[in-house]
Design an enzyme around this catalytic site. Structure first.
Site, PDB file in Angstrom:
ATOM      1  N   GLY A 158       0.817  -1.204   0.000  1.00 52.89           N
ATOM      2  CA  GLY A 158       0.000   0.000   0.000  1.00 52.89           C
ATOM      3  C   GLY A 158       0.849   1.251   0.000  1.00 52.89           C
ATOM      4  O   GLY A 158       2.029   1.218   0.346  1.00 52.89           O
ATOM      5  N   GLY A 159       0.255   2.363  -0.388  1.00 52.69           N
ATOM      6  CA  GLY A 159       1.017   3.603  -0.523  1.00 52.69           C
ATOM      7  C   GLY A 159       1.342   4.276   0.793  1.00 52.69           C
ATOM      8  O   GLY A 159       1.827   5.388   0.820  1.00 52.69           O
ATOM      9  N   GLN A 160       1.076   3.605   1.916  1.00 52.17           N
ATOM     10  CA  GLN A 160       1.364   4.286   3.180  1.00 52.17           C
ATOM     11  C   GLN A 160       2.844   4.255   3.503  1.00 52.17           C
ATOM     12  O   GLN A 160       3.625   3.594   2.832  1.00 52.17           O
ATOM     13  CB  GLN A 160       0.544   3.686   4.331  1.00 52.17           C
ATOM     14  CG  GLN A 160       1.065   2.384   4.839  1.00 52.17           C
ATOM     15  CD  GLN A 160       0.232   1.227   4.351  1.00 52.17           C
ATOM     16  OE1 GLN A 160      -0.198   1.190   3.217  1.00 52.17           O
ATOM     17  NE2 GLN A 160       0.006   0.273   5.214  1.00 52.17           N
ATOM     18  N   LYS A 161       3.193   4.969   4.542  1.00 56.03           N
ATOM     19  CA  LYS A 161       4.625   5.205   4.763  1.00 56.03           C
ATOM     20  C   LYS A 161       5.356   4.060   5.460  1.00 56.03           C
ATOM     21  O   LYS A 161       6.469   3.733   5.095  1.00 56.03           O
ATOM     22  CB  LYS A 161       4.796   6.487   5.559  1.00 56.03           C
ATOM     23  CG  LYS A 161       4.755   7.716   4.686  1.00 56.03           C
ATOM     24  CD  LYS A 161       5.690   8.781   5.217  1.00 56.03           C
ATOM     25  CE  LYS A 161       5.976   9.810   4.140  1.00 56.03           C
ATOM     26  NZ  LYS A 161       6.878  10.846   4.580  1.00 56.03           N
TER      27      LYS A 161
END
Lengths: 184, 1250
Positions: free
Chosen positions: A68-71
């Site tokens: 996912g694009g989270q950090k």
């Protein structure tokens, strides 16, 4: 003879490759993955966490990790049981506003030790949208030419139409293959 | 080197890159691993260098040179041992330079120009490097790069025949695998063989090769493996297999069954057969398969062979291959498959949503592939594999598991299902049922379970474990994940748990989410519990990897993503972090919380490893507070029950866990715990410690029980746990105190410390009566039993004397501890007694503790005389140089005293500071005390033991830099106000810096002496400092002596002889602010040491050594006798040391000092010569020899012109054998009196010598 050795052996025997699919959110990572996995791409919601898909290509078994694009994603490639061989960095070519963010994230990512040496494929996605930047423009914006630590390539593509996806995967598999496997 | 550097710069250097990455963000994963072959050019040029020497004739490079080349390449290539595939792109460039000269030499010495010559050692080196590459990458890969030309075959074989078996094996091994490749050439060997005749079926070359190959099978080394492969390749050729293969099998059978069969050869034969069945065509092998069965049975009946793991492995392997040969190759149509997996076809089809149609296909069962016969022999194979799974050796089990997977793939569905059933039965072997219906796995074999797990994993990985079997297998896998059984002094089962993780991992790859859905709950719970709570780091990591794989592929594990993010490879690597941080985080999710608690209480708390129990107890407490109702209703009652268990392991874990949990729960509960916990449970908790049976508190294992009890009581006390009504409370407390008191008397020091802390917690919370306090005090009185004295000396220091209940005892306690801390023997009960070292140390530490706790209340509690007593106690402690069989035990006391000063002086000096000048007489410490403190610490800071110097430095820094107001912020440009009033603060602060690096410098002899020697100038500290220096410089440890003595002599040699000399040089008659030492003063200080410490050899022997040093370097001879300094007392002193002395070291130091003193000449010299002549007939031969040597050196080094007499004396000294009897030596010695111009002293009273 623990799990680690068994997995290592299997990995070599079955010519496995681990690819990480990364990029800012809404870049189209899951769409690309679903497209190459032959799944329905009409209903896609933001990915929380990650998916692993296994595909065969040119005699290699690719394990594609769609993160996912989270950090806080470090822990996915910090798993020592499997080494990451390739990175697929997906860019939303139409999102000019966040290109600076995108560049920063990518260059930070390349500093990761576990990823050193991994082949880097940049997909300039969403070429089907009007106003999308070309791959050359993205290459400049992301300062790809400054990367000396990784083999890299950039390719414009569209997950929606499927254009250039195969070409991109061919490159990344070929590059990894020539780097770590003996091509028969 | 510079060449190397250039190369480094040119190419992309991954190592350098990694360094810079690490510097930039401080992120250090474990070791660095390369991701491609980064030093290929270096490797290839090294290889080319090795291959460039001639391989025939004399060697150009000697053994050492060859060894260097070999090591270099081993280092370069060895880095890739674990990632050898990285070498692949360069293999051809690595191998071809090596094989080219080899080919040449092979042809040259067999049929070429140099026929008859032999290859030299440089050739062996080339073969060695080839083998190194084989070893790293695996010969299967390497062999592909070797040339396979027809013309090489005969010469290579000839060359092999000539190899001496005494030479290195690498050469033969590489030749054999090369030959094995050449055996694959597609031409008929008959056409190649120069000796072949048309009419015979046989090929002479093949005959020779087989016979030669067989001899290699008897080798114990790696060349046997090469020979196996070579023979197998040769025998499975189309043109040989018809005649030679049956012959070989026949031979193999006979030699295996003969009574004289040897083990090594048997291994070789079995390996060859395995290869044959791997490489051969099925139709060639089928006819001999039957005979193989007989052969296997034959081997199995030989006990001598069956005890060998390699043989057993080959039996399993060969049997499996025979089995595979009997069955037609096919992929099981019935196997479970998930999804369509080709990228190209996916993309080509282009259109979406066709997934459902192809996924999860289990082929129809009525396909015609079921209609084939399975030969009966296959049953034998399966049975053999099944037994292999239970074997004692891991390699056998692993081979059997792989075999199971391969065989099942070719079996019809029914039979494969039987196999699965058979594997399940392995799990239930030796499993008994517990009364509560749970399986009891304490007596099962970990080997069987490991094998079974491996087999299950292999089957499911291949899709051969059909989903309907999962319900049956998963309970076993869950048990296997937790398999940890204590057998004797160790535990077994980590391999079972690891293989169970492999099973879970392969499930993730094999099945679709909906198949596993019903099992997810149990699997995820157990995997997580194992990930965070297993004892072994590898298992925790394996389990978390399996969990991660499941989360990523299934997506159905609750909170999977969050957990994977937190519980990663690194965070669970550390057991403390895993138990105390990661586990409570995961327990934050309700789905896992109760399971994790239960797992801890049921499994981990009674783990066999005490360290695991302890950390698990803390983990329980941290998880318990997340759900107080569950903790009070379930966890605490369960722990209470276990805490009284008769099993000491369970009891230990539960006692600690109960204490910690109760404390944590009470701290987190907003309502009284009485309202949360049932009254009978509360009652039971208070009864736990009192009901511990007496026998568990003494004898074997009691230290663990006591340790747990101490923690338990400490926690409950600190929590102020309700103990019921008064009468009940009193009885519980009595029992607790009993435990504490008896624990204080234990011999184990950690236990005593723990008990003293428990003592503090208990009396701080619940209090003790005056009578009880008196009893405790009595335990440290002189004459009390020594173990109790140690313990109670500690315990008394833990009391908070600000508490009005105990403040009345303060001065008596300190007085008693002061007596205990005294190392000078005191009279007691008609005998001289002194407390043992541990008691003394504990007493001093306790006083320090009391002072520390009092802090600013010191003033109210401690009188002036008491304060002085404490100070004197520390000073006395610094004089404690007691030695026993453990060595310098006094150092413990000195260290404790320094730590005491470090605490006390700043506190007290700060109190003094607040007094006005008029109140100066009310000060605790006078100026002289301040100086004394520092002087004594300085003495310790140059002593011998590193640790002591470190402690002294820490104390000095703390005292010297103690500020009046420690809270005050530093104001730029203004010096902070210090409490310590000492002269020469500036010089001291320059030497004793306050910085972190300094703490290391004090530990290093090379740094500390050079730094501190300057302080000898300061008269206030000189004497003590000199004492310290003398002990170090005259010591025994070589490095210490070197550093300290060189500093000292250098310093002393730079001193002016007298004050006036110094003035002249400076031309300045003002008295300078920094005092300087003169040589005269220095000599007086030495005499001061002599006056004060004569008789204490600890100081006197080093002093003599130092004197010798100072005379030898001529420094002390600068002093004029007797105008500057009167040496006569010194001579007398040395003389006294030689009389009635039996210490060899002291005597020889005295002799050397005597010789040094001779340098003064005149009367002194004559007096000393008389002494030396006396020592020449000393009863100890060694002393006689030393005296003679020293005298000779002294006389020959003398500045006076040599005379006939002195030459004669020298001759006598050198030529006499001083080992002769004294009686014989005396006349020789006597000859020297006149020669030296001396008068032989008259014997006043004849000493009786025997």
């Amino acid at each position: 003879m623990g799990l680690l050795t068994i997995l290592k052996k299997n990995r070599q025997k079955e010519k496995e490759i681990r690819l990480l699919m990364l990029g800012l959110d809404n870049a189209g990572k899951t769409t690309i993955l679903k497209r190459i996995n032959g799944e329905d791409i009409d209903t896609i919601s933001p990915t929380l966490g990650f998916n692993i898909k296994t595909l065969e290509h040119n005699g290699f078994k690719m394990n594609i990790w769609d993160v996912g694009g989270q950090k806080s994603i470090r822990s996915y490639w910090r798993n020592y049981f499997e080494q990451t061989d390739g990175l697929v960095w997906v860019v939303d070519s139409a999102d000019r506003l966040r290109l600076e963010d995108c560049k920063k994230e990518l260059h930070e990512l390349l500093q990761e030790e576990r990823l050193s040496g991994a082949s880097l494929l940049v997909f300039a996605n969403k070429q089907d949208l009007p106003g999308a930047l070309t791959d050359d423009q993205i290459r400049e914006a992301l300062e790809l030419d400054s990367i000396v630590t990784h083999h890299w390539a950039i390719l414009g593509c569209s997950a929606k139409t499927g254009s250039h996806l195969l070409k991109g995967m061919d490159w990344v598999v070929g590059d990894i293959g020539s780097r770590i496997y003996l091509l028969d | 080197m510079s060449d190397d550097q250039d190369q480094q710069d040119e190419k992309f250097d991954i190592e350098a890159l990694l360094d810079s990455v690490e510097d930039s963000d401080g992120y250090h994963p474990t070791s660095k691993t390369p991701s491609f072959f980064y030093n290929s050019s270096e490797v290839i040029s090294a290889i080319k260098h090795v291959a460039s020497f001639p391989l025939v004739g004399p060697c150009k490079v000697d053994l050492r040179g060859r060894w260097g080349l070999q090591m270099n390449l081993e280092n370069l290539i060895g880095k890739y041992q674990y990632q050898s595939y990285l070498l692949d792109p360069m293999l051809e460039q690595m191998i071809s330079p090596l094989i080219t000269p080899i080919r040449k030499v092979v042809h040259d010495v067999t049929f070429g120009d140099l026929k008859g010559e032999v290859m030299n050692e440089q050739g062996d080196l080339v073969f060695y490097i080839l083998n190194l590459i084989c070893k790293t990458r695996g010969y299967k890969t390497i062999v592909k790069f070797l040339p396979h030309e027809v013309a090489d075959l005969e010469p290579t074989f000839e060359f092999l025949k000539k190899q001496d078996k005494k030479r290195v094996w690498e050469t033969r091994y590489v030749l054999l695998i090369w030959l094995s490749l050449m055996c694959m050439i597609p031409f008929d060997l008959k056409t190649i063989d120069s000796q072949a005749t048309k009419d015979s079926e046989r090929i002479p070359l093949v005959d020779q090769m087989i016979e030669k190959g067989k001899t290699f099978l008897q080798c114990a080394g790696k060349d046997r493996d090469g020979a196996s492969l070579f023979l197998a390749r040769l025998l499975t050729r189309k043109d040989t297999c018809r005649i030679y293969l049956p012959e070989f099998v026949h031979w193999a059978k006979n030699s295996l069954q003969s009574d004289t069969s040897n083990l090594i050869e048997a291994i070789g034969i079995m390996a060859t057969l395995c290869w044959i069945f791997k490489l051969g065509q099925r139709e060639v092998l089928l006819p001999i398969a039957d005979e193989l069965e007989d052969l296997l049975v034959g081997v199995e009946n030989k006990d001598g062979l069956m005890s060998n793991s390699a043989i057993k492995k080959y039996i399993v392997k060969l049997s499996q291959r025979v089995g595979l040969c009997l069955l037609k190759p096919r992929v099981a149509a019935w196997r479970y498959q998930r999804g369509n997996r080709s990228l190209v076809s996916n993309l080509a089809s282009g259109v979406t949503s066709r997934m459902e149609k192809v996924s999860m296909t289990i082929a129809d069962e009525d396909e015609d592939d079921e209609n084939f016969d399975v030969p009966d022999a296959v049953e034998n194979v399966i049975e053999r594999l099944m037994n292999g799974l239970r074997d004692r050796d891991t390699i056998v089990r692993w081979s059997a598991a792989k075999g199971m997977g391969r065989m099942s793939n070719r079996l019809p569905k029914e039979m494969a299902d039987d196999v699965v059933g058979g594997i399940f039965e392995l799990f239930s072997e030796d499993v008994f049922e517990l009364p509560n219906g749970e399986p009891d796995i304490s007596s099962v074999s970990e080997h069987t379970w490991h094998g079974a797990c491996l087999a299950i994993a292999e089957l499911s990985r291949r899709g051969l474990l059909l989903p309907h079997r999962l319900t049956e297998v998963i309970p076993w896998i869950i048990l296997a994940l937790k398999f940890d059984v204590k057998r004797g002094a160790h535990s077994v089962g980590s391999n079972v748990r690891d293989s169970a993780c492999y099973v879970c991992w392969s499930f993730a790859r094999a099945y679709t989410p909906d198949v596993l859905d019903v099992h997810v709950r149990k699997l995820s719970n157990t995997l997580i519990a194992v990930s965070v709570f297993d004892r072994d780091i590898n298992i925790r990591r394996a389990s978390s990897a399996a969990f991660q794989e499941n989360v990523g592929r299934m997506g159905i594990f609750p909170h999977g993503i969050d957990i994977v993010t937190v519980a990663d490879y690194f965070s669970i690597g550390n057991i403390n972090n895993s138990f105390l941080n990661v586990a409570p985080y995961i327990a934050g999710f309700e789905e896992y919380r109760r399971y994790l608690s239960e797992h801890l209480v049921e499994v981990v708390i009674s783990h066999w490893d005490i360290a695991v129990r302890e950390v698990a107890a803390e983990a329980i407490a941290r998880i318990a507070v997340l759900d107080l109702d569950f903790a009070c209703g379930t966890i605490i009652p369960a722990l209470t029950k276990n805490a009284t268990s008769l099993d000491s392991v369970i009891r230990h874990g539960a006692l600690i866990a109960l204490g910690r949990t109760c404390k944590a729960v009470k701290a987190h509960s907003d309502i009284p715990v009485e309202e949360r916990i049932a009254p009978e449970v509360l009652q039971a908790i208070t009864q736990v410690a009192p009901s511990i049976p007496e026998f568990t508190l003494s004898g074997f294992g009691s230290e663990h029980t006591r340790q747990a009890l101490c923690v338990h009581i400490t926690c409950l006390s600190e929590a102020a746990w309700p103990l019921g009504n008064e009468a009940h409370q009193a009885s519980v407390l009595n029992s607790w105190k009993g435990i504490i008191y008896t624990t204080l008397e234990r011999v184990e020091e950690p236990l005593q410390r723990l008990a003293s802390e428990t003592f503090r917690a208990l009396i701080g919370q619940y209090g003790i009566t005056e009578t009880e306090f008196e009893q405790c005090l009595a335990r440290v009185r002189p004459g009390a039993e020594y173990l109790g004295k140690r313990g109670f000396a500690l315990a008394l220091g833990e009391v908070d004397y600000r508490d009005s209940r105990y403040s009345g005892f303060t001065s008596r306690v300190i007085e008693a501890l002061d007596v205990t801390a005294n190392h000078n023997p005191v009279a007691h009960g008609g005998a001289e007694v002194k407390p043992d070292a541990e008691s003394r140390r504990n007493a001093i530490n306790s006083v320090t503790n009391i002072v520390k706790v009092l802090n600013t209340d010191y003033k109210q509690m401690i009188s002036h005389s008491m304060s002085n007593k404490i100070l004197q106690m520390y000073f006395r402690g610094l004089e404690d140089y007691s030695v026993d069989h453990r060595g310098d035990v006094g150092s413990w006391i000195r260290e404790a005293s320094m730590q005491g000063l470090q605490v006390m002086v700043p506190i007290v000096a700060r109190l003094d500071h607040h007094l006005t000048h008029e109140q100066a007489d009310q000060r605790y410490l006078v100026e002289a005390d301040h100086v004394q403190v520092l002087a004594k610490l300085l003495q310790q800071s140059v002593e011998k033991i590193d640790r002591i110097r470190g402690a002294a430095a820490t104390a000095m820094v703390a005292i010297l830099y103690a500020e009046v107001d420690p809270e005050a912020e530093a104001v730029a440009g203004k010096d902070p106000e210090y409490v310590l009033r000492v002269p020469h603060r500036a010089e001291l602060m320059k030497v004793i810096e306050k910085s972190d690096e300094m703490s290391l410098i004090w530990l290093q002899a090379s740094e500390v002496y050079a730094r501190i020697v300057k302080l000898l100038h300061l008269p206030e500290y000189r004497f003590e400092l000199l004492l310290g220096f003398v002990v170090s410089a005259g010591g025994l440890t070589e490095t210490l002596v070197r550093h300290s003595s060189s500093c000292l002599t250098e310093f002393v040699s730079s001193l002016p002889v007298t004050k006036s000399d110094d003035m002249e040089v400076d031309g300045n008659d003002n008295v300078s602010t920094t005092p300087t030492l003169t040589l005269v003063e220095f000599a007086h200080d030495i005499m001061k040491i002599i006056d004060r410490y004569e008789g204490q050899d600890r100081l006197i022997v080093p002093l003599l050594e130092v004197l010798d040093l100072l005379f030898e370097s001529g420094i002390l001879l600068l002093l004029e006798h007797p105008t500057d300094f009167d040496f006569a007392p010194l001579v007398k002193f040395v003389r006294r040391q030689t009389i009635k002395c039996k210490d060899m070291r002291k005597l020889s130091a005295s002799i050397r000092t005597f010789c040094g003193l001779c340098g003064l000449g005149g009367k002194i010299k004559n007096a000393i010569l008389l002494e030396l002549l006396r020592l020449l007939v000393h009863p100890f031969p060694k002393i006689r020899r030393t005296t003679a040597d020293s005298m000779y050196l002294m006389l020959s080094g003398s500045v006076e012109e040599p005379t006939l007499e002195s030459e004669e004396v020298g001759k006598i000294l050198v030529e006499t054998d001083w080992n002769l009897a004294v009686g014989a030596l005396t006349p020789i010695r006597d000859r020297m009196y006149p020669l030296l111009g001396l008068e032989k002293p008259k014997v006043v009273s004849a000493p009786v010598r025997t």
